[in-house]
Design a protein around this motif. Structure first.
Motif, short mmCIF file in Angstrom:
data_model
loop_
_atom_site.label_atom_id
_atom_site.label_comp_id
_atom_site.label_asym_id
_atom_site.label_seq_id
_atom_site.Cartn_x
_atom_site.Cartn_y
_atom_site.Cartn_z
N UNK A 127 6.91 7.33 0.01
CA UNK A 127 6.72 6.48 -1.08
C UNK A 127 7.60 6.61 -2.26
N UNK A 128 7.78 7.79 -2.81
CA UNK A 128 8.61 8.16 -3.87
C UNK A 128 10.03 7.71 -3.67
N UNK A 129 10.50 7.99 -2.51
CA UNK A 129 11.81 7.70 -2.05
C UNK A 129 12.06 6.22 -2.00
N UNK A 130 11.32 5.71 -1.65
CA UNK A 130 11.42 4.08 -1.56
C UNK A 130 11.25 3.35 -2.64
N UNK A 131 10.45 4.04 -3.66
CA UNK A 131 10.26 3.29 -4.88
C UNK A 131 11.53 3.36 -5.74
N UNK A 132 12.30 4.54 -5.67
CA UNK A 132 13.69 4.90 -6.20
C UNK A 132 14.56 3.68 -5.33
N UNK A 133 14.55 3.54 -4.06
CA UNK A 133 15.50 2.86 -3.34
C UNK A 133 15.56 1.33 -3.88
N UNK A 134 14.17 0.64 -3.94
CA UNK A 134 14.04 -0.66 -4.36
C UNK A 134 14.42 -1.19 -5.86
N UNK A 135 14.77 -0.16 -6.62
CA UNK A 135 15.19 -0.54 -8.23
C UNK A 135 16.45 -1.44 -7.95
N UNK A 136 16.41 -2.45 -8.80
CA UNK A 136 17.53 -3.32 -8.99
C UNK A 136 17.65 -4.14 -7.84
N UNK A 137 16.71 -4.11 -6.85
CA UNK A 137 16.78 -5.30 -5.62
C UNK A 137 15.60 -6.13 -5.78
N UNK A 138 14.45 -5.86 -6.28
CA UNK A 138 13.47 -6.66 -6.10
C UNK A 138 13.42 -8.24 -6.97
N UNK A 139 13.47 -9.05 -6.25
CA UNK A 139 13.73 -10.68 -6.53
C UNK A 139 12.32 -11.39 -6.51
N UNK A 140 11.26 -10.72 -5.91
CA UNK A 140 9.98 -11.83 -5.78
C UNK A 140 8.85 -10.98 -5.27
N UNK A 141 7.58 -11.16 -5.33
CA UNK A 141 6.43 -10.48 -4.60
C UNK A 141 5.37 -11.44 -4.68
N UNK A 142 4.51 -11.00 -3.68
CA UNK A 142 3.14 -11.73 -3.63
C UNK A 142 2.07 -10.86 -3.06
N UNK A 143 1.11 -11.06 -3.45
CA UNK A 143 -0.32 -10.03 -2.83
C UNK A 143 -1.42 -11.19 -2.13
N UNK A 144 -1.99 -10.32 -1.13
CA UNK A 144 -3.14 -10.86 -0.87
C UNK A 144 -4.19 -9.72 -0.72
N UNK A 145 -5.48 -10.07 -1.31
CA UNK A 145 -6.68 -8.97 -1.31
C UNK A 145 -7.76 -9.06 -0.57
N UNK A 146 -7.88 -8.13 0.07
CA UNK A 146 -9.07 -7.89 1.05
C UNK A 146 -9.99 -7.10 0.46
N UNK A 147 -11.33 -7.38 0.59
CA UNK A 147 -12.51 -6.44 -0.15
C UNK A 147 -13.36 -5.79 0.87
N UNK A 148 -13.70 -4.81 0.73
CA UNK A 148 -14.61 -4.07 1.46
C UNK A 148 -15.63 -2.93 0.68
N UNK A 149 -16.76 -3.07 0.94
CA UNK A 149 -17.96 -2.06 0.37
C UNK A 149 -18.50 -1.33 1.58
#
Length: 203
Positions: free
Chosen positions: A179-201
Motif C-alpha cells: 500500500x505505501x508504495x502504491x500511495x507514492x506511485x499514484x501521486x500526480x495521477x489521480x483525476x477522479x474517485x468515487x466510493x460505495x459504502x457497505x455496513x456491517x455490525x
C-alpha cells in the motif's frame, strides 16, 4: 480476534465503541487527491443496494468473505487506469484497516466481481487476478471480508474507486507492491474517485 473469548471481545468492543470514524485518514483525504477532493465517479453495488446498505454475512469473515459486485459507468477519456481500495475507518485503531487493494485495473473495465479477484494459478506474475489486474498482499490474503469486534457497533466499509490519467509503471514497483508504495506511485495521477459504502455490525 477469533482467539479472544466472546464475552471478552464484547466487553472490549463496548469499551472502545467511541473509538471510530477515522474518515480523515481514508485514502481520498491524502495529498494525491489535492486536485480532486470531491467524488466525481459513480460506484454502485447492485448486489447489495445503495451506498450505506448492510452487507450480508456471506460478504464477511463470518461467511464466505465474498467480494460484493461493484459497477461503474464506462471510462471517460482522461482515465487510463483504475485502482480500488477497501477501507474500514471505524476500527478502534489510529488508522483505517485495509481489507483489499487492487491496481492496474484496465480503463475499459466497468466493474469488479468476486470471480475477478480470484488468483490466476501458474502465472509468472505472482499477484495476477482473473479480472486482468493485480492485488496488493493483505496479511496473506487477496481480500479480507469485514470482521468488526463484537459489541463495537456498525462499521462502514469504504470501497473507493480511483481513476488515474496515467497507468502505473509496474516495472518500477515491487513484484508484490504494498500500500505505501502504491500511495507514492499514484501521486500526480489521480483525476477522479468515487466510493460505495457497505455496513456491517457484529452484534
Amino acid at each position: 480476534m477469533n482467539y479472544v473469548p466472546s464475552f471478552v471481545e464484547y466487553g472490549l468492543g463496548r469499551l472502545f465503541r467511541n473509538f471510530r470514524g477515522r474518515d480523515d485518514k481514508l485514502i481520498q483525504r491524502g495529498s494525491a487527491f489535492a486536485n480532486c477532493p470531491e467524488p466525481s465517479l459513480t460506484l454502485e453495488c447492485p448486489e447489495v443496494g445503495p451506498s450505506g446498505s448492510s452487507l450480508s454475512v456471506k460478504h464477511t469473515a463470518f461467511g464466505e468473505q465474498l467480494f460484493p459486485t461493484l459497477r461503474w459507468p464506462a471510462v471517460t477519456p482522461n482515465i487510463k487506469e483504475y485502482l480500488l481500495i477497501v477501507e474500514d475507518p471505524d476500527a478502534p485503531l489510529p488508522n483505517p484497516i485495509t481489507h483489499g487493494l487492487f491496481y492496474s485495473i484496465p480503463a475499459t473495465a466497468t466493474g469488479v466481481t468476486a470471480q475477478d479477484i480470484e488468483l490466476v494459478k501458474g502465472s509468472a506474475v505472482p499477484n495476477l487476478l482473473k479480472g486482468g489486474f493485480k492485488y496488493s498482499p493483505n496479511r496473506g490474503h487477496i481480500y479480507r471480508g469485514p470482521r468488526p469486534p463484537r459489541g463495537h457497533g456498525p462499521h462502514r466499509y469504504w470501497f473507493t474507486l480511483i481513476g488515474m490519467n496515467e497507468a502505473l509503471d509496474v516495472k518500477k514497483l515491487s513484484p508484490l507492491a504494498k500500500k505505501e508504495e502504491l500511495l507514492v506511485a499514484i501521486q500526480g495521477k489521480v483525476v477522479g474517485w468515487g466510493s460505495w459504502i457497505g455496513v456491517f455490525e457484529n452484534e
